[in-house]
Design a protein around this motif. Sequence first.
Motif, PDB file in Angstrom:
ATOM      1  N   GLN A  11       0.821  -1.211   0.000  1.00  0.00           N
ATOM      2  CA  GLN A  11       0.000   0.000   0.000  1.00  0.00           C
ATOM      3  C   GLN A  11       0.859   1.267   0.000  1.00  0.00           C
ATOM      4  N   PHE A  12       2.006   1.234   0.682  1.00  0.00           N
ATOM      5  CA  PHE A  12       2.856   2.430   0.696  1.00  0.00           C
ATOM      6  C   PHE A  12       3.324   2.779  -0.712  1.00  0.00           C
ATOM      7  N   HIS A  13       3.457   1.785  -1.565  1.00  0.00           N
ATOM      8  CA  HIS A  13       3.855   2.029  -2.953  1.00  0.00           C
ATOM      9  C   HIS A  13       2.700   2.681  -3.722  1.00  0.00           C
ATOM     10  N   LEU A  14       1.506   2.198  -3.536  1.00  0.00           N
ATOM     11  CA  LEU A  14       0.343   2.757  -4.224  1.00  0.00           C
ATOM     12  C   LEU A  14       0.051   4.192  -3.792  1.00  0.00           C
ATOM     13  N   ARG A  15       0.378   4.521  -2.554  1.00  0.00           N
ATOM     14  CA  ARG A  15       0.104   5.875  -2.052  1.00  0.00           C
ATOM     15  C   ARG A  15       0.890   6.952  -2.799  1.00  0.00           C
ATOM     16  N   GLN A  16       1.916   6.566  -3.520  1.00  0.00           N
ATOM     17  CA  GLN A  16       2.698   7.548  -4.289  1.00  0.00           C
ATOM     18  C   GLN A  16       1.855   8.206  -5.379  1.00  0.00           C
ATOM     19  N   TRP A  17       0.759   7.561  -5.760  1.00  0.00           N
ATOM     20  CA  TRP A  17      -0.107   8.093  -6.805  1.00  0.00           C
ATOM     21  C   TRP A  17      -1.430   8.598  -6.247  1.00  0.00           C
ATOM     22  N   SER A  18      -1.452   8.888  -4.969  1.00  0.00           N
ATOM     23  CA  SER A  18      -2.669   9.342  -4.307  1.00  0.00           C
ATOM     24  C   SER A  18      -2.513  10.770  -3.808  1.00  0.00           C
ATOM     25  N   SER A  19      -3.570  11.551  -3.930  1.00  0.00           N
ATOM     26  CA  SER A  19      -3.515  12.924  -3.410  1.00  0.00           C
ATOM     27  C   SER A  19      -3.876  12.978  -1.924  1.00  0.00           C
ATOM     28  N   ASP A  20      -4.602  11.969  -1.444  1.00  0.00           N
ATOM     29  CA  ASP A  20      -5.014  11.970  -0.034  1.00  0.00           C
ATOM     30  C   ASP A  20      -4.515  10.767   0.766  1.00  0.00           C
TER      31      ASP A  20
END
Length: 92
Positions: A11-20
């Motif tokens: 999930q920490f990897h996916l958060r790189q493409w998240s604004s929130d």
Amino acid sequence: MKTKNQHYVPQFHLRQWSSDGKLISLYNKYNKKFVDNKAAIKNMASRDYLYDKNGELENLFCKIESKLSPLYQKIISNKSLSELTDFEWELL
């Protein structure tokens, strides 16, 4: 701890493409639709009981990822690998 929803992409990897830090955009190749910033990270790139049902392997991955996440952030913010310590290289 038993964890049913086990991620094959951290999930920490996916958060790189998240604004929130919770939602990301995605393209569904099956129905050919783009979903803009409405896909929950907690449900992306995961399967129920992907690794095991008792949670041992998932817990091990969680411990590893908790050490890698800050290192990942450091690399992204510095845009360089040159400032990594020997210990950080070993973690990678």
